[in-house]
Scaffold this motif. Structure first.
Motif, PDB file in Angstrom:
ATOM      1  N   VAL A 156      38.300  40.877  43.964  1.00 16.88           N
ATOM      2  CA  VAL A 156      38.753  39.508  43.732  1.00 16.88           C
ATOM      3  C   VAL A 156      38.435  39.091  42.300  1.00 16.88           C
ATOM      4  O   VAL A 156      39.296  38.566  41.578  1.00 16.88           O
ATOM      5  N   LYS A 179      45.229  39.704  51.486  1.00 24.79           N
ATOM      6  CA  LYS A 179      44.943  38.281  51.695  1.00 24.79           C
ATOM      7  C   LYS A 179      43.882  37.766  50.736  1.00 24.79           C
ATOM      8  O   LYS A 179      43.930  36.615  50.291  1.00 24.79           O
ATOM      9  N   LYS A 180      42.907  38.610  50.413  1.00 21.23           N
ATOM     10  CA  LYS A 180      41.772  38.166  49.613  1.00 21.23           C
ATOM     11  C   LYS A 180      41.960  38.351  48.112  1.00 21.23           C
ATOM     12  O   LYS A 180      41.457  37.558  47.316  1.00 21.23           O
ATOM     13  N   ARG A 192      34.819  41.627  47.330  1.00 18.60           N
ATOM     14  CA  ARG A 192      34.515  40.628  46.302  1.00 18.60           C
ATOM     15  C   ARG A 192      34.691  41.138  44.870  1.00 18.60           C
ATOM     16  O   ARG A 192      35.266  40.430  44.032  1.00 18.60           O
ATOM     17  N   TYR A 251      43.751  42.680  55.001  1.00 15.52           N
ATOM     18  CA  TYR A 251      42.607  41.893  54.532  1.00 15.52           C
ATOM     19  C   TYR A 251      42.515  41.931  53.008  1.00 15.52           C
ATOM     20  O   TYR A 251      42.273  40.903  52.359  1.00 15.52           O
TER      21      TYR A 251
END
Length: 237
Positions: free
Chosen positions: A173, A202-203, A170, A199
């Motif tokens: 991101v 993708k995020k 997070r 992963y």
């Protein structure tokens, strides 16, 4: 698609262990590019315990994709990079005795220094990236230095992922969203591997390039270098 730049420091470490020229660094770089990698990364350190300054100069003639040179911009490093003129330089605040990079820049505390260094590299046509923790206040200050990109330091993500804590992505991101807002390109690297890379990509939005060395070379012991480069490229699709 996010580009794969392979850090070949560990190949140099293996060569240096015996004092000869096996494995040959230039052949390894050539082969890695032929296997599909879009870039070669090196991180020469003052003690030359893996990549030597002469290696950096010799590699310029065989790297036909993107040459990325990482390091702490001490005067010797700046002179080396200006002499080689790679496509990208990544500024990393590691101490001389650091085993590996272990923190990003404090771009507020080091603002004037970074502005000066970034300006010098950009004046010579070299794209400049700053190694960063996922801290949005520091990323805002990184934009003020004039840097083209940041490289997100991903060790904390990798540690969280290994513990099955997917929330560890997070902060990255949020950091990436801030970088995009400020017009900064985004690279990422450190402890990314076959298990955690997909992963992350993708995020985290907007990742243009990942630089991967230790995990990739370690995994190549089991899968072979050509196979593992292909496996990473598949993870990035």
């Amino acid at each position: 698609m996010t580009k794969l730049s392979v850090n070949i420091n560990k190949i140099a470490t293996l060569r240096n262990a015996r004092g000869g020229d096996v494995p040959n660094l230039l052949k390894a770089a050539t082969d890695i590019q032929n296997f599909g990698a879009e870039g070669i990364t090196i991180h020469p350190r003052p003690d030359e315990r893996h990549i030597r300054y002469q290696d950096a100069k010799d590699l310029r003639s065989v790297v036909h994709t993107e040459f990325n040179i990482e390091g702490n911009p001490i005067p010797e490093f700046v002179d080396l990079v200006l002499g080689i003129r790679p496509e990208q330089v990544t500024l990393v605040p590691d101490s001389i005795d650091a085993i590996t990079s272990n923190a990003g820049w404090d771009t507020i505390k080091n603002a004037s220094f970074l502005k000066e260094v970034v300006s010098e590299f950009k004046r010579n046509g070299i794209r400049t990236s700053i190694f960063m923790d996922p801290d949005i206040s520091l990323i805002a200050a990184a934009a003020d230095t004039g840097a083209d990109r940041i490289e997100l330091y991903t060790e904390s993500y990798a540690v969280s992922y290994e513990k099955d804590d997917l929330n560890g992505v997070r902060p990255y991101v949020i950091a990436a969203e801030k970088a995009i807002e400020l017009g900064l390109g985004i690279n990422a690297g450190h402890d990314l591997s076959l298990s955690n890379l997909n992963y992350f990509i993708k995020k985290v939005p907007g990742v243009m390039e990942v630089s991967i060395g230790h995990a990739l070379i370690s995994e190549a012991l089991y899968f072979g270098l050509q196979n593992v480069v292909s496996m990473y490229l598949q993870k990035l699709k």
